[in-house]
Write a protein that holds these residues in place. Structure first.
Motif, PDB file in Angstrom:
ATOM      1  N   SER A   2     -19.914  24.652  -9.371  1.00 59.81           N
ATOM      2  CA  SER A   2     -20.882  23.695  -9.900  1.00 59.81           C
ATOM      3  C   SER A   2     -20.536  23.309 -11.334  1.00 59.81           C
ATOM      4  O   SER A   2     -20.875  22.210 -11.783  1.00 59.81           O
ATOM      5  CB  SER A   2     -22.287  24.293  -9.842  1.00 59.81           C
ATOM      6  N   GLY A   3     -19.813  24.181 -12.031  1.00 55.94           N
ATOM      7  CA  GLY A   3     -19.398  23.881 -13.397  1.00 55.94           C
ATOM      8  C   GLY A   3     -18.108  23.087 -13.477  1.00 55.94           C
ATOM      9  O   GLY A   3     -17.697  22.685 -14.567  1.00 55.94           O
ATOM     10  N   GLY A   4     -17.471  22.860 -12.334  1.00 57.85           N
ATOM     11  CA  GLY A   4     -16.269  22.036 -12.302  1.00 57.85           C
ATOM     12  C   GLY A   4     -14.962  22.798 -12.305  1.00 57.85           C
ATOM     13  O   GLY A   4     -13.893  22.185 -12.262  1.00 57.85           O
ATOM     14  N   SER A   5     -15.008  24.120 -12.318  1.00 57.57           N
ATOM     15  CA  SER A   5     -13.774  24.900 -12.268  1.00 57.57           C
ATOM     16  C   SER A   5     -13.161  24.822 -10.878  1.00 57.57           C
ATOM     17  O   SER A   5     -13.885  24.857  -9.877  1.00 57.57           O
ATOM     18  CB  SER A   5     -14.050  26.362 -12.614  1.00 57.57           C
ATOM     19  N   THR A   6     -11.846  24.708 -10.838  1.00 60.13           N
ATOM     20  CA  THR A   6     -11.152  24.577  -9.555  1.00 60.13           C
ATOM     21  C   THR A   6     -10.137  25.698  -9.368  1.00 60.13           C
ATOM     22  O   THR A   6      -9.638  26.281 -10.334  1.00 60.13           O
ATOM     23  CB  THR A   6     -10.428  23.228  -9.444  1.00 60.13           C
TER      24      THR A   6
ATOM     25  N   ASN B  84     -19.740  11.821  -9.263  1.00 63.43           N
ATOM     26  CA  ASN B  84     -20.632  12.097 -10.386  1.00 63.43           C
ATOM     27  C   ASN B  84     -21.992  12.623  -9.936  1.00 63.43           C
ATOM     28  O   ASN B  84     -22.609  13.431 -10.624  1.00 63.43           O
ATOM     29  CB  ASN B  84     -20.817  10.845 -11.234  1.00 63.43           C
ATOM     30  N   ALA B  85     -22.437  12.168  -8.787  1.00 62.00           N
ATOM     31  CA  ALA B  85     -23.740  12.616  -8.290  1.00 62.00           C
ATOM     32  C   ALA B  85     -23.668  13.999  -7.677  1.00 62.00           C
ATOM     33  O   ALA B  85     -24.700  14.649  -7.458  1.00 62.00           O
ATOM     34  CB  ALA B  85     -24.280  11.623  -7.263  1.00 62.00           C
ATOM     35  N   GLY B  86     -22.428  14.420  -7.367  1.00 64.19           N
ATOM     36  CA  GLY B  86     -22.249  15.749  -6.788  1.00 64.19           C
ATOM     37  C   GLY B  86     -22.557  15.832  -5.320  1.00 64.19           C
ATOM     38  O   GLY B  86     -22.681  16.928  -4.772  1.00 64.19           O
ATOM     39  N   ASN B  87     -22.647  14.697  -4.651  1.00 65.56           N
ATOM     40  CA  ASN B  87     -22.974  14.723  -3.232  1.00 65.56           C
ATOM     41  C   ASN B  87     -21.751  14.606  -2.320  1.00 65.56           C
ATOM     42  O   ASN B  87     -21.881  14.751  -1.104  1.00 65.56           O
ATOM     43  CB  ASN B  87     -23.946  13.591  -2.891  1.00 65.56           C
ATOM     44  N   THR B  88     -20.607  14.319  -2.911  1.00 71.04           N
ATOM     45  CA  THR B  88     -19.382  14.219  -2.133  1.00 71.04           C
ATOM     46  C   THR B  88     -18.277  14.979  -2.834  1.00 71.04           C
ATOM     47  O   THR B  88     -18.080  14.844  -4.035  1.00 71.04           O
ATOM     48  CB  THR B  88     -18.957  12.752  -1.940  1.00 71.04           C
ATOM     49  N   VAL B  89     -17.575  15.781  -2.066  1.00 68.03           N
ATOM     50  CA  VAL B  89     -16.425  16.521  -2.569  1.00 68.03           C
ATOM     51  C   VAL B  89     -15.185  16.003  -1.837  1.00 68.03           C
ATOM     52  O   VAL B  89     -15.228  15.778  -0.633  1.00 68.03           O
ATOM     53  CB  VAL B  89     -16.597  18.029  -2.339  1.00 68.03           C
ATOM     54  N   TYR B  90     -14.128  15.813  -2.593  1.00 69.10           N
ATOM     55  CA  TYR B  90     -12.905  15.242  -2.040  1.00 69.10           C
ATOM     56  C   TYR B  90     -11.763  16.257  -2.083  1.00 69.10           C
ATOM     57  O   TYR B  90     -11.746  17.160  -2.917  1.00 69.10           O
ATOM     58  CB  TYR B  90     -12.488  14.008  -2.838  1.00 69.10           C
ATOM     59  N   LEU B  91     -10.822  16.048  -1.188  1.00 67.92           N
ATOM     60  CA  LEU B  91      -9.567  16.784  -1.243  1.00 67.92           C
ATOM     61  C   LEU B  91      -8.446  15.758  -1.117  1.00 67.92           C
ATOM     62  O   LEU B  91      -8.244  15.183  -0.046  1.00 67.92           O
ATOM     63  CB  LEU B  91      -9.457  17.827  -0.128  1.00 67.92           C
TER      64      LEU B  91
ATOM     65  N   ALA C 293     -12.963  13.692   2.617  1.00 66.91           N
ATOM     66  CA  ALA C 293     -14.245  13.641   1.931  1.00 66.91           C
ATOM     67  C   ALA C 293     -15.251  14.513   2.660  1.00 66.91           C
ATOM     68  O   ALA C 293     -15.218  14.613   3.889  1.00 66.91           O
ATOM     69  CB  ALA C 293     -14.750  12.198   1.855  1.00 66.91           C
ATOM     70  N   CYS C 294     -16.116  15.136   1.907  1.00 70.10           N
ATOM     71  CA  CYS C 294     -17.182  15.974   2.468  1.00 70.10           C
ATOM     72  C   CYS C 294     -18.491  15.551   1.836  1.00 70.10           C
ATOM     73  O   CYS C 294     -18.695  15.736   0.631  1.00 70.10           O
ATOM     74  CB  CYS C 294     -16.905  17.440   2.208  1.00 70.10           C
ATOM     75  N   GLN C 295     -19.351  14.987   2.643  1.00 70.74           N
ATOM     76  CA  GLN C 295     -20.663  14.578   2.164  1.00 70.74           C
ATOM     77  C   GLN C 295     -21.642  15.724   2.404  1.00 70.74           C
ATOM     78  O   GLN C 295     -21.727  16.254   3.522  1.00 70.74           O
ATOM     79  CB  GLN C 295     -21.128  13.314   2.865  1.00 70.74           C
ATOM     80  N   THR C 296     -22.402  16.071   1.379  1.00 75.27           N
ATOM     81  CA  THR C 296     -23.297  17.204   1.471  1.00 75.27           C
ATOM     82  C   THR C 296     -24.750  16.763   1.325  1.00 75.27           C
ATOM     83  O   THR C 296     -25.051  15.798   0.627  1.00 75.27           O
ATOM     84  CB  THR C 296     -22.964  18.254   0.395  1.00 75.27           C
ATOM     85  N   SER C 297     -25.641  17.490   2.003  1.00 74.23           N
ATOM     86  CA  SER C 297     -27.067  17.170   1.938  1.00 74.23           C
ATOM     87  C   SER C 297     -27.700  17.701   0.652  1.00 74.23           C
ATOM     88  O   SER C 297     -28.852  17.393   0.350  1.00 74.23           O
ATOM     89  CB  SER C 297     -27.789  17.763   3.149  1.00 74.23           C
ATOM     90  N   ARG C 298     -26.919  18.474  -0.101  1.00 74.56           N
ATOM     91  CA  ARG C 298     -27.434  19.083  -1.310  1.00 74.56           C
ATOM     92  C   ARG C 298     -26.386  18.960  -2.405  1.00 74.56           C
ATOM     93  O   ARG C 298     -25.221  19.275  -2.184  1.00 74.56           O
ATOM     94  CB  ARG C 298     -27.764  20.547  -1.030  1.00 74.56           C
ATOM     95  N   SER C 299     -26.769  18.526  -3.576  1.00 74.87           N
ATOM     96  CA  SER C 299     -25.812  18.320  -4.647  1.00 74.87           C
ATOM     97  C   SER C 299     -25.083  19.611  -4.993  1.00 74.87           C
ATOM     98  O   SER C 299     -25.673  20.693  -5.020  1.00 74.87           O
ATOM     99  CB  SER C 299     -26.526  17.796  -5.888  1.00 74.87           C
TER     100      SER C 299
END
Length: 115
Positions: free
Chosen positions: A53-57, A73-80, A21-27
């Motif tokens: 930001s558009g969801g393309s991977t 959903n909030a865009g503040n955490t990205v997972y792998l 998980a990666c928590q970010t200070s900016r969405s």
């Protein structure tokens, strides 16, 4: 500058799974893209997966079908999500955020896969 904090690394057996998980200070919705990179001992840092930001991977060929990048959903955490892990996946994994060509990096989290 975007602040990034990774978590979730550790030790896994070959064939096992881990989720980073990666928590970010900016969405992410205000960024161009976020991604995961990794660096194994004696090797260069390499791209693992990205999400815009558009969801393309997109994924490195070496992890396609085994790893999945996603965001909350909030865009503040990205997972792998990493499955079917192999010893060659052993590396320090870094979270990356890109905003107008400027990269920010997390401190990295160690992933070790034993055979």
């Amino acid at each position: 500058q975007v602040q990034l904090v990774e978590s979730g690394g550790g030790l896994a057996q070959a064939g096992g799974s881990l989720r980073l998980a990666c928590q970010t200070s900016r969405s992410i919705f205000t960024l161009n893209a976020m991604g995961w990179y990794r660096q194994a001992p004696g090797k260069q840092r390499e791209l693992v997966a990205t999400i815009t930001s558009g969801g393309s991977t997109s994924y490195a060929d070496s992890v396609k079908g085994r790893f999945a990048i996603s965001r909350d959903n909030a865009g503040n955490t990205v997972y792998l999500q990493m499955t079917s892990l192999k010893p060659e996946d052993t590396a320090v994994y870094y979270c990356n955020a890109n905003l107008y060509g400027i990269n920010s990096w997390g401190q990295g989290t160690q992933v070790t896969v034993s055979s």
